[in-house]
Scaffold this active site. Structure first.
Site, short mmCIF file in Angstrom:
data_model
loop_
_atom_site.label_atom_id
_atom_site.label_comp_id
_atom_site.label_asym_id
_atom_site.label_seq_id
_atom_site.Cartn_x
_atom_site.Cartn_y
_atom_site.Cartn_z
N GLU A 37 0.86 -1.21 0.10
CA GLU A 37 0.15 -0.07 0.16
C GLU A 37 0.98 1.07 0.02
O GLU A 37 2.09 1.11 0.56
CB GLU A 37 -0.82 0.15 1.34
CG GLU A 37 -1.70 1.40 1.21
CD GLU A 37 -2.91 1.02 2.33
OE1 GLU A 37 -2.71 0.37 3.38
OE2 GLU A 37 -3.79 1.68 2.28
N CYS A 39 -6.65 0.78 3.17
CA CYS A 39 -7.61 1.75 3.20
C CYS A 39 -7.71 2.60 1.95
O CYS A 39 -8.55 3.21 1.64
CB CYS A 39 -7.37 2.48 4.31
SG CYS A 39 -7.53 1.71 5.85
N ASN A 46 -12.07 -3.35 0.58
CA ASN A 46 -11.01 -3.44 1.46
C ASN A 46 -11.68 -4.14 2.97
O ASN A 46 -12.00 -5.25 2.96
CB ASN A 46 -10.35 -2.36 1.70
CG ASN A 46 -8.89 -2.65 2.88
OD1 ASN A 46 -8.50 -3.60 2.76
ND2 ASN A 46 -8.71 -1.64 3.63
N GLU A 47 -11.67 -3.10 3.95
CA GLU A 47 -11.98 -3.56 5.37
C GLU A 47 -13.68 -2.91 5.47
O GLU A 47 -13.97 -2.42 6.25
CB GLU A 47 -11.23 -2.73 6.38
CG GLU A 47 -9.96 -3.46 6.43
CD GLU A 47 -9.21 -2.90 7.55
OE1 GLU A 47 -9.51 -1.92 7.94
OE2 GLU A 47 -8.19 -3.67 7.79
O1 AHR Z 1 -1.95 -1.80 6.86
C1 AHR Z 1 -2.48 -0.42 7.27
C2 AHR Z 1 -3.88 -0.53 7.24
O2 AHR Z 1 -4.74 -1.29 8.08
C3 AHR Z 1 -4.45 -0.81 6.01
O3 AHR Z 1 -4.58 0.35 4.89
C4 AHR Z 1 -5.81 -1.03 6.26
O4 AHR Z 1 -6.63 -2.20 5.26
C5 AHR Z 1 -5.90 -1.59 7.56
O5 AHR Z 1 -6.59 -0.70 8.36
#
Ligand code: AHR
Length: 826
Positions: A50, A245, A376-377
């Site tokens: 990321e 994120c 993602n989450e």
């Molecule tokens: O790895 C850091 C963050 O942790 C990522 O962006 C997210 O998916 C999680 O909350």
């Protein structure tokens, strides 16, 4: 491999060693070499990338110029004016730009060029150059008819000494791209790139860029070779991208859109980085994504390092902790189309619409995309509504694509619970993405997490995890906890088929999130202890799991007897109707009258009032305990009411004489969260997992059910915290078979402060031959970390093992991960 075993061969081999061993071996590890249990997923160990902590721009992406397109909110961020006995102005313009996606540029209007007038870029905390190396300069420029000069680009060191330069001629009224090579005569850590007009008149500049020629595979628009090498060394099976994120965006316009990341880099719109305002280590208000490391470069990198691509796409939802914006279901089409088009971009023939774009970028062959993440989450019904739409469309067109589906931002919370209820209730899913950012203890205790998971449901992708050791950066303790957890991933790799540590990169001095796997600055890189754990597991991944039994008097049973308690931290509260039951019988019922002397209090101001136990001091910690230290597997229920102060209240249990109680903190962290604390470590260090506020004056029902290693905590009947608690074991281990070499591979983690002596008993083989080795990751202290100064303080070393019988002694050092590669005679 021979399957008959002379029974006493091993003991003979054992005899000389027993003499030197002080005490009886603590643990016997019996490995049934002839009966593999299941295959180990070849995809098990991958990486998560990321653009966080300047992982892409300023990190892996080798561009040395920051804000090359002048599209940051502060358009001249990282730029300065250079005026050498000259007269002129520098302005930011947007009329008649290079293209609509790149609307700003700088204009130099020079009255007197003196010794040069222009701009200088200071890179990401300086531009690092090496002596004798080439740097590829490029810029888009145009000039007014009145301009008769050239464009001069100079690399200067921090004192202004020129290290190399180039001149480009032929500026016209049209935007043109100029390319030139600058050879640096010297090295500098904080050089700058100076771009100068050499005559009076008007010059417009955009996309001013400088790359080292020496990128990974010497590719233009390339990646830092040293950082890619770190990834390649891990032999990752897959690479998740672009997050995280960042996929979701703070709001929908901020989301990651893959179509903006391909083609000419001058046509890729810059996006602000959602980590710029992180309340982590540092904010970085001018953190932007150039998307120069876009989806083409990503697919190419995967191909280079032999990793399967695993993109995660936005599913029509922005971050649910932030704006929580949703695309209405009837407007989801373009989002779904983006997903379908990505598959075509990766895999479609060069004649297809999106495959032709890939071919135009230089890769007519497909990238063999097999995985795709939807969201993602994400969590809750809005997610599942969107997921169904995506899944139907993707499977209809590409039935072989494996879809990754989040189980929410953490595990054990209500969102995760809902997700699994759906998957087990028939909602189809291929790979469920679970994330865990927890304390080291959680990882140790969860080494068995998947041992009893339902095999009938979807497979699991442990998509983001890292042990967070009380704010410390990346120490051996955290790495070993991850390693212990990973023994469970390997053992259960029929179910958990993919896993990746997160985040991958951190640029020193520019982090928004720690710990991280790999640390870099502009010239250096080092792997954290966790990096070596990932590397060792990945490079030694066996093909099949072998049955492994651990036996020994020092293995601790998962029983946690103890008293119960109530308390407060910086608040006042009262408690009543405290009941303790076991197997349906009541062990205790509170009266809270004048002589409830069975309660022992410390701190605070306690009194019995109206049938309740009341604590009225609103500052400091206060605790009261009661009951029998031998109580185990009990259900504790009570009523609690907050009376004042800044937090909620605390319910304790498993309070043994020789250890810390387990504590349920309701309305903790300034009355914002519910947490469970085990052995002094917060179960959830991931601060957003379990929001919870306790209202003043309201009676709440609290119930804690502890049975063996399971703990479940309910507030007003709703599950608020769940944990598996285990005793720290002398060893965490998994064994496997490497079919190619014939080696038995044993991963063994000793997270304790003292060595664990063991007997290794290999069933159905005659012994181990020379060529066997132990690869050991350890250090003097579990607190040890790596650094730029001592990059390999915690790094693996290898020891040759002598030939031995099928039963031999081995000592696993304190604070260590050992990979034994045991050569078995064929
Ligand atoms: O790895 C850091 C963050 O942790 C990522 O962006 C997210 O998916 C999680 O909350």
């Amino acid at each position: 491999m021979r399957v008959t075993k002379p029974v006493f061969t091993g003991l003979l081999a054992l005899a000389p060693l027993l003499v030197s061993m002080a005490a009886e071996p603590a643990v016997t590890l019996t490995i049934d070499v002839a009966h593999p249990v299941h295959e180990v997923s070849p995809m098990l160990h991958g990486i998560f990338f990321e653009d966080i902590n300047y992982g892409a721009d300023g990190g892996l992406y080798a561009e040395l110029v920051q804000n090359r397109s002048f599209e940051h909110a502060e358009h001249l961020y990282a730029w300065g004016t250079v005026n050498r006995d000259a007269q002129g102005t520098v302005t930011v313009e947007s009329g008649d730009p290079l293209n609509a996606k790149n609307p700003h540029y700088v204009r130099l209007v020079v009255q007197d060029a003196g010794r040069g007038f222009g701009v200088a870029n200071y890179g990401y905390g300086g531009i690092a150059v090496r002596a004798g190396e080439n740097y590829l300069f490029s810029a888009r420029a145009r000039a007014g008819a009145d301009y008769h000069g050239t464009l001069r680009a100079v690399i200067e060191d921090e004192t202004g000494r020129p290290l190399g330069e180039c001149q480009t001629t032929g500026l016209s009224a049209q935007w043109q791209k100029f390319d030139a090579v600058i050879k640096s005569s010297g090295a500098a850590a904080h050089a700058r790139l100076v771009v100068l007009a050499t005559a009076p008149g008007r010059v417009d500049l955009d996309m001013i860029s400088l790359f080292p020629e020496n990128t990974w595979k010497r590719r233009p628009n390339g990646l830092r070779a040293d950082l890619v090498q770190m990834l390649a060394d891990m032999h990752p099976a897959f690479m998740r991208f672009p997050g995280g994120c960042i996929v979701e965006g703070m709001d929908l316009p901020n989301r990651y859109q893959w179509k903006d990341t391909i083609g000419d880099i001058a046509e890729r719109p810059e996006n602000w980085n959602r980590w710029q305002d992180a309340i982590g280590d540092q904010t970085a208000p001018q953190y932007y994504q150039t998307c120069g490391l876009g989806f083409f470069e990503y697919f190419q990198l995967c191909e280079d390092i032999g990793a399967a691509p695993l993109p995660i796409l936005n599913c029509g939802m922005a971050c649910q902790y932030e704006s929580a914006q949703l695309v209405p279901l009837d407007q989801l089409r373009s989002f779904v189309q983006d997903a379908l088009d990505l598959v075509e971009f990766a895999n479609g023939p060069a004649t297809s619409e999106w495959g032709s774009k890939r071919a135009a970028m230089g890769h007519p062959e497909p990238f063999h995309l097999k995985f795709l993440g939807v969201g993602n989450e994400q969590w809750g019904e809005p997610y599942f509504d969107r997921y169904r739409v995506f899944r139907a469309a993707i499977k209809a067109k590409y039935p072989d694509i494996q879809i990754v589906t989040p189980a929410g931002p953490g595990v054990g919370d209500r969102w995760w619970e809902l997700a699994w209820t759906k998957f087990r209730g028939g909602l189809p899913a291929d790979l469920v993405d679970e994330h865990y950012y927890r304390g080291p203890r959680w990882f140790l205790d969860n080494a068995v997490r998947y041992d009893d998971y339902d095999r009938a449901g979807p497979r699991i992708f442990a998509g983001e995890y890292a042990a967070h050791d009380n704010g410390r950066r990346n120490n051996l303790r955290a790495a070993l906890a991850e390693a212990a957890f990973m023994t469970g991933l390997v053992r259960n790799s029929d179910l958990v088929t993919l896993s990746s540590y997160a985040p991958l990169f951190a640029k020193a001095g520019a982090t928004q999130w720690t710990p991280d796997l790999i640390w870099c600055d502009n010239t250096r890189v080092f792997g954290s202890p966790s990096y070596y754990v990932q590397l060792l597991f990945s490079r030694n991944r066996p093909d099949a799991v072998l049955p492994l039994k651990l036996a020994g008097a020092c293995l601790k049973a998962d029983e946690f007897p103890g008293r119960i308690g109530v308390g407060t931290d910086d608040s006042a509260a009262e408690f009543k109707d405290v009941v303790v039951t076991k197997d349906g019988s009541t062990l205790y019922h509170s009266e809270f009258s004048g002589d409830s002397s069975d309660w022992k209090a410390s701190g605070g101001a306690w009194a019995f009032v109206d049938g309740a136990l009341r604590q009225t001091a609103v500052e400091g910690s206060a605790h009261a305990f009661a009951g029998d230290p031998a109580w185990s597997d009990v259900t504790l229920s009570l009523k609690a009411r907050k009376l004042g102060g800044r937090q909620g209240f605390v319910v304790s249990f498993q309070a043994a004489a020789d250890g810390l109680p387990t504590r349920l903190l309701l309305g903790s962290n300034g009355n914002t969260q519910n947490m469970l604390e085990i052995g002094g470590q917060l179960w959830s260090t991931y601060q957003r997992d379990v929001p919870g506020t306790i209202e003043t004056g309201r009676w709440y029902d609290v119930r804690v059910v502890s049975k063996g290693r399971s703990i479940k905590c309910y507030l007003d009947g709703k599950l608020v915290s769940e944990a598996i608690r285990r005793n720290v074991q002398p060893l965490y281990a998994v064994a496997g078979l490497d079919r190619k070499s014939g080696d038995v591979v044993l991963f063994a983690v000793n997270p304790n402060e003292k060595a664990t002596d063991s007997i290794i008993d290999l069933e159905d083989v005659t012994g181990v031959t020379t060529g066997s080795r132990a690869i050991v990751l350890t250090s003097a202290s579990a607190d040890d970390e790596n650094s730029f100064e001592v990059p390999a303080r915690v790094s693996p070393h290898e020891e040759a093992l002598p030939a031995a019988g099928a039963r031999f002694l081995h000592t696993f050092p304190a604070n260590s991960l050992t990979v034994l590669r045991l050569n078995i005679p064929q």
